[in-house]
Design a protein around this motif. Structure first.
Motif, PDB file in Angstrom:
ATOM      1  N   PRO A  59      -6.747  -0.924  -7.886  1.00  0.00           N
ATOM      2  CA  PRO A  59      -5.856  -2.083  -8.204  1.00  0.00           C
ATOM      3  C   PRO A  59      -4.427  -1.221  -8.201  1.00  0.00           C
ATOM      4  CG  PRO A  59      -7.931  -2.049  -9.845  1.00  0.00           C
ATOM      5  CD  PRO A  59      -7.902  -0.611  -9.039  1.00  0.00           C
ATOM      6  N   CYS A  60      -3.683  -2.343  -7.585  1.00  0.00           N
ATOM      7  CA  CYS A  60      -2.209  -1.782  -7.648  1.00  0.00           C
ATOM      8  C   CYS A  60      -1.451  -2.873  -7.508  1.00  0.00           C
ATOM      9  CB  CYS A  60      -1.978  -0.944  -6.530  1.00  0.00           C
ATOM     10  SG  CYS A  60      -2.088  -1.764  -4.852  1.00  0.00           S
ATOM     11  N   LEU A  65       2.811  -0.311  -2.767  1.00  0.00           N
ATOM     12  CA  LEU A  65       2.290   0.035  -1.512  1.00  0.00           C
ATOM     13  C   LEU A  65       3.527   0.528  -0.441  1.00  0.00           C
ATOM     14  CD1 LEU A  65      -0.453  -2.946  -1.365  1.00  0.00           C
ATOM     15  CD2 LEU A  65      -0.700  -0.082  -1.695  1.00  0.00           C
ATOM     16  N   LYS A  66       3.166   1.443   0.318  1.00  0.00           N
ATOM     17  CA  LYS A  66       4.088   2.016   1.209  1.00  0.00           C
ATOM     18  C   LYS A  66       3.884   1.715   2.480  1.00  0.00           C
ATOM     19  CE  LYS A  66       3.617   6.125   0.074  1.00  0.00           C
ATOM     20  NZ  LYS A  66       2.640   7.341  -0.368  1.00  0.00           N
ATOM     21  N   VAL A  67       4.885   1.615   3.411  1.00  0.00           N
ATOM     22  CA  VAL A  67       4.672   1.554   4.907  1.00  0.00           C
ATOM     23  C   VAL A  67       3.363   2.301   5.693  1.00  0.00           C
ATOM     24  CG1 VAL A  67       5.512   1.743   7.161  1.00  0.00           C
ATOM     25  CG2 VAL A  67       7.017   0.796   5.314  1.00  0.00           C
ATOM     26  N   GLY A  68       2.459   1.786   6.250  1.00  0.00           N
ATOM     27  CA  GLY A  68       1.447   2.693   6.572  1.00  0.00           C
ATOM     28  C   GLY A  68       0.166   2.544   5.889  1.00  0.00           C
ATOM     29  N   ASP A  69       0.326   2.247   4.527  1.00  0.00           N
ATOM     30  CA  ASP A  69      -0.848   2.216   3.636  1.00  0.00           C
ATOM     31  C   ASP A  69      -1.938   1.178   4.180  1.00  0.00           C
ATOM     32  OD1 ASP A  69       0.124   4.070   2.029  1.00  0.00           O
ATOM     33  OD2 ASP A  69       0.788   2.654   0.313  1.00  0.00           O
ATOM     34  N   THR A  70      -3.343   1.501   3.662  1.00  0.00           N
ATOM     35  CA  THR A  70      -4.179   0.436   4.022  1.00  0.00           C
ATOM     36  C   THR A  70      -4.531  -0.322   2.606  1.00  0.00           C
ATOM     37  OG1 THR A  70      -5.209   1.882   5.687  1.00  0.00           O
ATOM     38  CG2 THR A  70      -6.484   0.235   4.711  1.00  0.00           C
ATOM     39  N   LEU A  91       3.121  -3.178   7.146  1.00  0.00           N
ATOM     40  CA  LEU A  91       4.165  -2.834   8.031  1.00  0.00           C
ATOM     41  C   LEU A  91       5.426  -2.487   7.764  1.00  0.00           C
ATOM     42  CD1 LEU A  91       2.947  -5.568  10.635  1.00  0.00           C
ATOM     43  CD2 LEU A  91       2.448  -2.947  10.541  1.00  0.00           C
ATOM     44  N   SER A  92       5.903  -3.110   6.519  1.00  0.00           N
ATOM     45  CA  SER A  92       7.245  -3.072   5.936  1.00  0.00           C
ATOM     46  C   SER A  92       7.323  -3.745   4.412  1.00  0.00           C
ATOM     47  CB  SER A  92       8.439  -3.851   7.006  1.00  0.00           C
ATOM     48  OG  SER A  92       8.171  -5.357   6.400  1.00  0.00           O
ATOM     49  N   GLU A  93       8.208  -3.487   3.890  1.00  0.00           N
ATOM     50  CA  GLU A  93       8.655  -4.074   2.435  1.00  0.00           C
ATOM     51  C   GLU A  93       7.773  -5.674   2.488  1.00  0.00           C
ATOM     52  OE1 GLU A  93      11.927  -5.282  -0.314  1.00  0.00           O
ATOM     53  OE2 GLU A  93      11.866  -3.276   0.290  1.00  0.00           O
ATOM     54  N   SER A 114       1.708 -13.004  -5.612  1.00  0.00           N
ATOM     55  CA  SER A 114       0.492 -13.693  -6.305  1.00  0.00           C
ATOM     56  C   SER A 114      -0.767 -13.380  -6.202  1.00  0.00           C
ATOM     57  CB  SER A 114       0.840 -15.274  -6.279  1.00  0.00           C
ATOM     58  OG  SER A 114       0.305 -15.602  -5.272  1.00  0.00           O
ATOM     59  N   PHE A 115      -1.145 -12.536  -5.207  1.00  0.00           N
ATOM     60  CA  PHE A 115      -2.344 -12.128  -4.731  1.00  0.00           C
ATOM     61  C   PHE A 115      -2.835 -10.745  -5.516  1.00  0.00           C
ATOM     62  CE2 PHE A 115      -1.661 -15.147  -1.703  1.00  0.00           C
ATOM     63  CZ  PHE A 115      -2.591 -15.440  -0.991  1.00  0.00           C
ATOM     64  N   SER A 116      -4.103 -10.472  -5.554  1.00  0.00           N
ATOM     65  CA  SER A 116      -4.593  -9.571  -6.195  1.00  0.00           C
ATOM     66  C   SER A 116      -4.269  -8.285  -5.248  1.00  0.00           C
ATOM     67  CB  SER A 116      -5.999  -9.485  -6.628  1.00  0.00           C
ATOM     68  OG  SER A 116      -6.156 -10.292  -7.545  1.00  0.00           O
ATOM     69  N   TRP A 117      -3.913  -7.075  -5.400  1.00  0.00           N
ATOM     70  CA  TRP A 117      -3.765  -6.027  -4.278  1.00  0.00           C
ATOM     71  C   TRP A 117      -4.633  -4.973  -4.819  1.00  0.00           C
ATOM     72  CZ3 TRP A 117      -1.414  -6.449   0.285  1.00  0.00           C
ATOM     73  CH2 TRP A 117      -0.579  -7.506   0.435  1.00  0.00           C
ATOM     74  N   TYR A 118      -4.912  -3.991  -3.945  1.00  0.00           N
ATOM     75  CA  TYR A 118      -5.731  -2.843  -3.974  1.00  0.00           C
ATOM     76  C   TYR A 118      -5.370  -1.952  -2.960  1.00  0.00           C
ATOM     77  CZ  TYR A 118      -8.875  -5.859  -7.035  1.00  0.00           C
ATOM     78  OH  TYR A 118      -9.273  -6.847  -7.931  1.00  0.00           O
ATOM     79  N   LYS A 119      -5.035  -0.764  -3.562  1.00  0.00           N
ATOM     80  CA  LYS A 119      -4.962   0.265  -2.317  1.00  0.00           C
ATOM     81  C   LYS A 119      -6.294   0.858  -1.794  1.00  0.00           C
ATOM     82  CE  LYS A 119      -2.319   4.419  -1.167  1.00  0.00           C
ATOM     83  NZ  LYS A 119      -1.107   5.283  -1.351  1.00  0.00           N
ATOM     84  N   VAL A 120      -6.602   1.011  -0.550  1.00  0.00           N
ATOM     85  CA  VAL A 120      -7.606   1.764  -0.086  1.00  0.00           C
ATOM     86  C   VAL A 120      -7.561   3.150   0.123  1.00  0.00           C
ATOM     87  CG1 VAL A 120      -9.392   1.551   1.934  1.00  0.00           C
ATOM     88  CG2 VAL A 120      -8.251  -0.443   0.989  1.00  0.00           C
ATOM     89  N   VAL A 121      -8.336   3.810  -0.583  1.00  0.00           N
ATOM     90  CA  VAL A 121      -8.059   5.427  -0.907  1.00  0.00           C
ATOM     91  C   VAL A 121      -9.455   6.015  -0.484  1.00  0.00           C
ATOM     92  CG1 VAL A 121      -7.644   7.191  -2.413  1.00  0.00           C
ATOM     93  CG2 VAL A 121      -6.600   5.155  -2.483  1.00  0.00           C
ATOM     94  N   PRO A 122      -9.523   6.833   0.477  1.00  0.00           N
ATOM     95  CA  PRO A 122     -10.914   7.876   0.762  1.00  0.00           C
ATOM     96  C   PRO A 122     -11.428   8.318  -0.206  1.00  0.00           C
ATOM     97  CG  PRO A 122      -9.235   8.090   2.287  1.00  0.00           C
ATOM     98  CD  PRO A 122      -8.296   7.592   1.283  1.00  0.00           C
ATOM     99  N   VAL A 123     -12.875   8.385  -0.452  1.00  0.00           N
ATOM    100  CA  VAL A 123     -13.639   9.138  -1.586  1.00  0.00           C
ATOM    101  C   VAL A 123     -13.451  10.504  -0.873  1.00  0.00           C
ATOM    102  CG1 VAL A 123     -15.616   9.516  -2.951  1.00  0.00           C
ATOM    103  CG2 VAL A 123     -14.375   7.273  -2.511  1.00  0.00           C
ATOM    104  N   LYS A 124     -13.022  11.605  -1.378  1.00  0.00           N
ATOM    105  CA  LYS A 124     -13.058  12.856  -0.925  1.00  0.00           C
ATOM    106  C   LYS A 124     -14.425  13.388  -0.898  1.00  0.00           C
ATOM    107  CE  LYS A 124      -8.384  13.765  -1.402  1.00  0.00           C
ATOM    108  NZ  LYS A 124      -7.952  12.946  -0.932  1.00  0.00           N
ATOM    109  N   ASN A 125     -14.758  13.971   0.438  1.00  0.00           N
ATOM    110  CA  ASN A 125     -16.006  14.652   1.017  1.00  0.00           C
ATOM    111  C   ASN A 125     -17.132  13.593   0.684  1.00  0.00           C
ATOM    112  OD1 ASN A 125     -14.723  17.020   1.424  1.00  0.00           O
ATOM    113  ND2 ASN A 125     -14.609  17.522  -0.861  1.00  0.00           N
TER     114      ASN A 125
END
Length: 128
Positions: A59-60, A65-70, A91-93, A114-125
């Motif tokens: 959750p975020c 979120l930055k440019v290039g984030d999933t 893509l941008s702000e 107003s939407f719910s946002w989540y950053k997609v992050v790889p689970v290591k290994n």
């Protein structure tokens, strides 16, 4: 809300890559993927050495979120991690790129705060 683990499956194809945030989104039944580079994107055919990865939704806020984030964006309070059109690249702000249900890409610059946002992050290994 706890983090949600995403197992790359039939609908969600997340791959490890050497650019952007290290995640690319596969679409068109895995035949294509999105490559991000400095707020621009390219579409490439699938490359067999790409590794499918397990990720989690953290959750975020949209502002974090930055440019290039999933990211994952939804109006639902509980994420449906199998819905491909909820995954996007920043893509941008003010704009995102997402895959429509019909497999076409769509750039959106609507106010999605107003939407719910989540950053997609790889689970290591932890590859699937």
């Amino acid at each position: 809300m706890d983090n949600v683990k995403i197992l790359s499956g039939a609908n969600i194809l997340l791959y490890s890559c050497d650019f952007g945030d290290g995640i690319t989104i596969g679409f068109n039944n895995g035949r294509n993927f999105i490559q991000m580079d400095m707020s621009d994107y390219l579409i490439f055919p699938f490359s067999s050495p790409m590794l499918r990865i397990v990720c989690e939704l953290i959750p975020c806020t949209r502002d974090s979120l930055k440019v290039g984030d999933t990211a994952y964006c939804s109006s639902a309070k509980v994420p449906d991690s199998d819905c491909l059109s909820n995954y996007c690249k920043i893509l941008s702000e003010n704009s995102i790129l997402y895959i429509q249900e019909d497999g076409r890409l769509h750039e959106c610059s609507a106010n999605l705060s107003s939407f719910s946002w989540y950053k997609v992050v790889p689970v290591k290994n932890n590859y699937s």
